[in-house]
Design a protein around this motif. Structure first.
Motif, PDB file in Angstrom:
ATOM      1  N   ASP A  70      53.289  56.961  61.859  1.00  0.00           N
ATOM      2  CA  ASP A  70      53.475  58.155  61.687  1.00  0.00           C
ATOM      3  C   ASP A  70      52.516  58.623  63.522  1.00  0.00           C
ATOM      4  N   ASN A  71      52.010  58.498  63.464  1.00  0.00           N
ATOM      5  CA  ASN A  71      50.884  58.935  64.989  1.00  0.00           C
ATOM      6  C   ASN A  71      51.018  58.672  65.876  1.00  0.00           C
ATOM      7  N   ALA A  72      52.619  57.237  65.967  1.00  0.00           N
ATOM      8  CA  ALA A  72      52.620  56.505  67.993  1.00  0.00           C
ATOM      9  C   ALA A  72      52.768  57.445  68.869  1.00  0.00           C
ATOM     10  N   HIS A  73      53.765  58.603  68.044  1.00  0.00           N
ATOM     11  CA  HIS A  73      54.670  59.387  69.418  1.00  0.00           C
ATOM     12  C   HIS A  73      53.297  61.042  69.567  1.00  0.00           C
ATOM     13  N   LEU A  74      52.819  60.420  68.818  1.00  0.00           N
ATOM     14  CA  LEU A  74      51.818  61.930  69.746  1.00  0.00           C
ATOM     15  C   LEU A  74      50.233  60.613  70.303  1.00  0.00           C
ATOM     16  N   ILE A  75      49.486  59.353  69.740  1.00  0.00           N
ATOM     17  CA  ILE A  75      49.098  58.691  71.023  1.00  0.00           C
ATOM     18  C   ILE A  75      49.631  57.685  72.167  1.00  0.00           C
ATOM     19  N   LEU A  76      50.522  57.988  72.246  1.00  0.00           N
ATOM     20  CA  LEU A  76      51.905  58.048  73.173  1.00  0.00           C
ATOM     21  C   LEU A  76      51.732  58.796  74.566  1.00  0.00           C
TER      22      LEU A  76
END
Length: 87
Positions: A70-76
Motif C-alpha cells: 500500500d505504501n510502495a509508491h511513497l517508498i520508491l
C-alpha cells in the motif's frame, strides 16, 4: 544508507534504502522483542521480494506485506530524494 519511513506503536521501525542503480529499493522491518533481540524482515521493491524473515508470525507478515504494498509508491519516491524528510 537507510532512511526512516515509519515507526509503529509497538516500536517496529520500517526503513528504506536509496534507489540502487538497478532500480531496486531495500525495505527493512525491525521489531524489538522481549528478550533484547529483534524480529526482522527485508523486502526488495519494486519486485516485492522478501528475504531474511526472522521472528514474525504468518499473520504479522501478512500485515507487513499489505502495508508495504500500500505504501510502495511513497517508498520508491522517497528513495530517490534522500528519504521522507528531504521530500
Amino acid at each position: 544508507m537507510m532512511y526512516p519511513f515509519l515507526t509503529l506503536a509497538d516500536d517496529t521501525e520500517i526503513t528504506h534504502s536509496e534507489m540502487k542503480a538497478d532500480g531496486r529499493v531495500k525495505v527493512y522491518i525491525e521489531t524489538p522483542d522481549e528478550i533484547g533481540g529483534f524480529h526482522n524482515a527485508t523486502c526488495w521493491l519494486p519486485d516485492y521480494e522478501w528475504e531474511d524473515i526472522e521472528g514474525y508470525s504468518d499473520e504479522e507478515m501478512d500485515q507487513f506485506r499489505t502495508m508495504i504494498k500500500d505504501n510502495a509508491h511513497l517508498i520508491l519516491e522517497f528513495s530517490t530524494k534522500g528519504g521522507f524528510s528531504n521530500s
